[in-house]
Enzyme design. Sequence first.
Site, short mmCIF file in Angstrom:
data_model
loop_
_atom_site.label_atom_id
_atom_site.label_comp_id
_atom_site.label_asym_id
_atom_site.label_seq_id
_atom_site.Cartn_x
_atom_site.Cartn_y
_atom_site.Cartn_z
N SER A 139 47.91 104.45 70.08
CA SER A 139 48.29 104.28 68.80
C SER A 139 49.73 105.31 68.51
O SER A 139 50.61 104.68 69.08
CB SER A 139 47.28 105.02 67.77
OG SER A 139 47.52 104.82 66.51
N ASP A 370 43.82 94.44 64.83
CA ASP A 370 44.16 95.94 64.47
C ASP A 370 44.07 96.28 62.77
O ASP A 370 45.03 95.57 62.28
CB ASP A 370 45.10 96.30 65.27
CG ASP A 370 45.19 97.91 65.64
OD1 ASP A 370 44.85 98.77 64.57
OD2 ASP A 370 45.67 98.17 66.54
N HIS A 398 40.74 99.02 67.36
CA HIS A 398 42.06 99.89 67.65
C HIS A 398 41.92 101.05 68.59
O HIS A 398 42.46 101.65 69.27
CB HIS A 398 42.27 100.58 66.39
CG HIS A 398 43.66 101.30 66.33
ND1 HIS A 398 44.78 100.75 66.56
CD2 HIS A 398 43.88 102.82 66.31
CE1 HIS A 398 45.86 101.93 66.50
NE2 HIS A 398 45.02 103.36 66.59
#
Length: 418
Positions: A139, A370, A398
């Site tokens: 991320s 996502d 995610h």
Amino acid sequence: MPVTYRRSGLVFTDHTITVPLDHSSPDGATIEVFAREVVAAGRQGDDLPWLLYLEGGPGHSAPRSPVGWLHRATREYRVLLLDQRGTGRSTPANRQTLAGLDDPAAYLRHFRADAIVRDAELLRERLLGDRPWSLLGQSFGGFCALTYLSLAPEGLREVMIAGGLPPLADRPEDVYRAAYPRVLAHNERFFARYPGDLAIARQVADHLQRQEVFLPGGERLTPRRFQTLGITFGTESRFDTLHHLLEEAFAGEKELSDVFVRRVDALVSYAEHPLYALLHEASYCQGGASNWAAHRALGEFPEFDVEQGGPVRFFGEMIFPWFFDEDPALVPLRACAEALAACESWPRLYDLDRLSGNTVPVAAVIYHDDLYVDRDSSLRTASTVRDLTSWITNEYAHDGLRVSGETVLDRLIAMVRR
């Protein structure tokens, strides 16, 4: 002296180094940065390649438990789990520590991806000398990876990114204009899976408008804060977390249950991650101010107006200025947050020329649905970075690296070594 201990077939060694607060002023103020080295038991003396792991966030520390991807990684790497500045055991940045500073906003301007990368480079020089290491970014850690490729590609051997290809040139308001429709689509999926929750969510919102309900920290639970529970829609459990919460919302017909209130508090409080609230929008800034971009873009999406009496729609990964009025962990930081939102002097984080000429092998998984990172923006970034191979999948949310870490990391390793 580094501290070493064992757990679950792994050997951990703790490292702390002192780094400049501002890397452009190396003789000025300093902070400490903590990192945990992990190697498979019995392989401590092996000459293994190093893998730096950068966690998502911003403002989240590295994982403390030996997650699945870590076992996969230690089959062939010596892993370094970095507590990015301000988090975990690095010099903390929170309401207690920031309160003692004359200008906390000026201090926090040094806590973005560019500073994290320069911290990592000092760690690399300390531990590896002039040898490069591999990088795995989850991320926001992937955002940092693109900054690393822009600032110090010579320090990298290969890069793997999970759900973290950042927009390279978008303004923060563009990010949120793309995010709100994505969040609305997740709301539709949630209520399609659990249609009975539509009435319960409306009942809770109406109750919070009529009655004062207080969270364990003493603050009122407002309808708009209730809406922030949509942050859970982006994880593997996806819609189940909120559904199970709503199942036990009421104790009888006229009172919210203690179970509901306590669980909501754990989900909506930023006590554990104040930097996330303070720097989330700043992580998208490229030379200009955010000026509360999510809040400004919200006006274009009346579907989220809970006071109109229509279906409740939950927010996603948005930070609003009223967080700093309603969350006790953030209230003392309101002036700091306002100053950061107004800051127009953020340096650029990505060098487009370097990225288009990149020679470091990069592999990235893009999660098709996502909630947090826009798929189309990720694809544009993937097409910009030379020598980047992407894998687009709808098999994972995610947090695919956390939930199915061995499988996801195995695929990324194979891709980056194609």
